[in-house]
Write an enzyme that holds these catalytic residues in place. Structure first.
Site, short mmCIF file in Angstrom:
data_model
loop_
_atom_site.label_atom_id
_atom_site.label_comp_id
_atom_site.label_asym_id
_atom_site.label_seq_id
_atom_site.Cartn_x
_atom_site.Cartn_y
_atom_site.Cartn_z
N GLU A 82 132.00 88.97 -9.10
CA GLU A 82 130.61 89.38 -8.83
C GLU A 82 130.52 90.87 -9.07
O GLU A 82 131.25 91.65 -8.42
CB GLU A 82 130.18 89.06 -7.40
CG GLU A 82 129.93 87.60 -7.15
CD GLU A 82 129.29 87.33 -5.78
OE1 GLU A 82 128.51 88.17 -5.30
OE2 GLU A 82 129.60 86.27 -5.22
N GLU A 93 124.06 80.81 -8.95
CA GLU A 93 124.17 80.32 -7.57
C GLU A 93 122.90 79.53 -7.24
O GLU A 93 121.83 79.80 -7.77
CB GLU A 93 124.31 81.53 -6.63
CG GLU A 93 124.38 81.14 -5.16
CD GLU A 93 124.79 82.31 -4.25
OE1 GLU A 93 125.00 83.43 -4.75
OE2 GLU A 93 124.90 82.07 -3.04
N ASN A 105 134.28 81.85 -0.86
CA ASN A 105 133.53 83.03 -1.29
C ASN A 105 133.40 84.04 -0.14
O ASN A 105 133.00 83.67 0.97
CB ASN A 105 132.11 82.61 -1.71
CG ASN A 105 131.23 83.80 -2.06
OD1 ASN A 105 131.43 84.43 -3.10
ND2 ASN A 105 130.27 84.12 -1.20
N GLU A 106 133.76 85.28 -0.42
CA GLU A 106 133.55 86.41 0.52
C GLU A 106 133.82 86.01 1.98
O GLU A 106 132.98 86.22 2.85
CB GLU A 106 132.13 86.97 0.36
CG GLU A 106 131.90 87.58 -0.99
CD GLU A 106 130.59 88.36 -1.13
OE1 GLU A 106 129.74 88.28 -0.23
OE2 GLU A 106 130.43 89.05 -2.15
N ASN A 141 127.36 82.91 -1.47
CA ASN A 141 127.21 82.57 -0.06
C ASN A 141 126.80 81.11 0.12
O ASN A 141 127.15 80.47 1.12
CB ASN A 141 126.18 83.49 0.59
CG ASN A 141 126.61 84.95 0.58
OD1 ASN A 141 127.80 85.26 0.44
ND2 ASN A 141 125.67 85.87 0.70
#
Ligand code: AHR
Length: 509
Positions: free
Chosen positions: A296, A31, A176-177, A76
């Site tokens: 993850e 990331e 993502n999330e 994130n």
């Protein structure tokens, strides 16, 4: 041997097939966060850096792990990322405030640089699109830029940027999330489900060959789990191929027996997501099976206090730099074992992350690159865990921990590789004080002999590695024998074990 030695048995048989292991369960993640990119894989001016600024010593360690797929660029980070900032002439690329981790993103590394690096290390890329601040348009343009051959605006822009051939990226994460309150552009399940479906639909029109990952919950502890999966998959089921799972564990209260039992939770998480997928499948009368992308996973807690003291707005600060100890390596080994035992549904898994940020590989600025404790179970599983995952029939003594009951001391998985004619037994002895006498019935593997028994053990559960002192490293175990179809071994207390049998390279039997 004293008669009160702890004993366990395991039966391995070629007919107890779970599934072919998808090699992508040995994936990882880079990331734009901390020193993963800037000061990690990329450090222009480092003595080992190539002309593009990527470190050769880091690349060699990544290659030693044989990582089939790497998720990028977040995390994130992706939820506020403008991918266009990271392509084209360097001098025109903007520096941006990066809101997820409160740093400055210089955009010196972007899509094309990362794709080149991934090719060098021999990994596929799993690309994530921004469904936080952006949506269908940015995602479809990025896909066109990456995968379309040419003669359109975005594909020709790629060619103008010096990349003639399309990258042909196969696997794409739809955000993502998106359930997390920390996520820039967090969505409700319905909002996300709709957006992900429409984005995936447009992306498939551009390239029907791609595979898509729908965002699952950020962890099994989220209050909206598993309702999030049920609602979002109701929207995305037809367009997605996988649903994501994320999970990190820590040992904050220093209860190692409980910590090593955390995979009981992981097991439950996988089973619940699988059931939720199958419920939606039944509801939709669908013929398609949804697979799991555990994109993850790791231990993460050591660096939390240090991170809270960092000043914001610098490039590549030392964020999430967990220094892993020996017990962390044991849990990472158990997590890999859990994936193998669920090889029928878990097709992708990404150790988060790969370099400097909660990572098996660390670097010093201008200096060495080195291996953390968790490097080893990951390396062993990636090297010897390819083939068919077989269900081990286990009989093991059990214990009760703070949060779990009936935790087997023996945690194990089996991988049979038909091509190389090898059987690998992966085993963790969770007992912190006693060795475990293990008898493996391998009569179904006639003519197989012991190749080696690798063990990772340290007397101190808190032992760590540093750039100059590798305290935790594997060694060859002695005393393991394979005779008349049975392997007899004493698994050291608190140990990760890789027992390799094969028809060739015989020794000890
Ligand atoms: O891997 C670190 C962070 O953990 C990722 O950016 C995010 O997706 C997760 O919360």
């Amino acid at each position: 041997m004293a008669s009160d030695t702890l004993k366990a048995t395991l039966v391995a048989d070629k007919s107890f097939v779970i599934a072919e292991v998808d090699k992508r369960i040995y994936g990882s993640f880079i990331e734009h966060l901390g020193r993963a990119v800037y000061g990690g894989i990329y450090e222009p001016g480092h003595p080992e850096a190539n002309a593009a600024g990527f470190r050769g010593d880091v690349q060699a360690l990544v290659q030693a792990l044989n990582v089939p797929i790497i998720r990028y660029p977040g995390g994130n980070f992706v939820s506020a990322y403008n991918w266009e900032d990271g392509v084209g002439p360097l001098e025109l690329r903007p520096k941006r405030l990066e809101l997820a981790w409160r740093t400055v993103e210089p955009n010196e590394v972007g899509t094309n640089e990362f794709m080149d690096w991934a090719k060098e290390v021999g990994s596929e890329v799993m690309m994530a699109v921004n469904l936080g601040t952006r949506g269908v348009d940015a995602a479809r343009n990025l896909l066109e830029y990456c995968n379309h051959p040419g003669v359109t605006y975005w594909s020709d822009l790629r060619r103008k940027h010096g990349v003639e051939q399309p990258h042909r990226i196969k696997t794409w994460c739809l955000g993502n999330e998106m359930d997390g309150p920390w996520q820039i552009g967090q969505k409700t399940a319905v909002e996300y489900g709709r957006l992900a479906y429409e984005t995936g639909k447009a992306m498939r029109l551009i390239d029907p060959e791609i595979e898509l990952v729908s965002c699952g919950s950020s962890s099994s502890a989220m209050p909206t789990f598993p309702e999030w999966e049920a609602v979002t998959l109701d929207h995305t089921y037809d367009v997605a191929d996988y649903v994501s799972l994320h999970q990190y564990y820590g040992n904050r209260d220093n209860d190692s027996a409980n910590f090593l039992a955390r995979t009981m939770d992981m097991e439950h998480f996988i089973k619940t997501v699988t059931s939720t997928c199958d419920y939606i499948k039944a509801k939709k009368r669908s013929k398609k099976t949804m697979y799991l992308s555990f994109d993850e996973w790791n231990v993460w807690y050591h660096s939390n206090d240090a991170d809270s003291r960092l000043e914001p707005w610098s490039v590549g600060p030392p964020q999430l730099e967990d220094h892993y100890n020996f017990e962390d390596a044991l849990l990472v080994g158990s997590m890999l074992i859990t994936f193998l035992r669920h090889a029928d549904r878990v097709k992708i898994a990404c150790l988060a992350q790969l370099v400097n940020v909660i990572a098996p590989i660390m670097t010093e600025a201008g200096g060495a690159a080195w291996k953390q404790t968790i490097f080893y179970p990951y390396q062993h599983a990636s090297a010897y865990g390819r083939g068919i995952s077989l269900q081990p029939i286990v009989n093991s003594p059990k214990y009760d921990a703070q949060d779990y009951t009936d935790v087997p001391y023996l945690d194990s998985a089996l991988v049979y590789n038909e091509e190389s004619e090898e059987l690998t037994i992966f085993a963790v002895n969770r007992h912190l004080e006693e060795g475990l006498q293990l008898t493996c019935d391998v009569r179904g593997f006639e003519g197989y002999r012991l190749i080696e028994h690798i063990v990772l053990h340290h007397e101190d559960l808190k032992a760590i590695n540093t750039a100059r002192d590798e305290q935790v490293k594997p060694r060859q175990a002695s005393g393991t024998v394979c005779k008349d179809g049975f392997v007899e071994t004493l698994l050291s207390k608190a140990s990760w074990n890789v027992i390799r049998l094969g028809r060739t390279n015989s020794s000890n039997c």
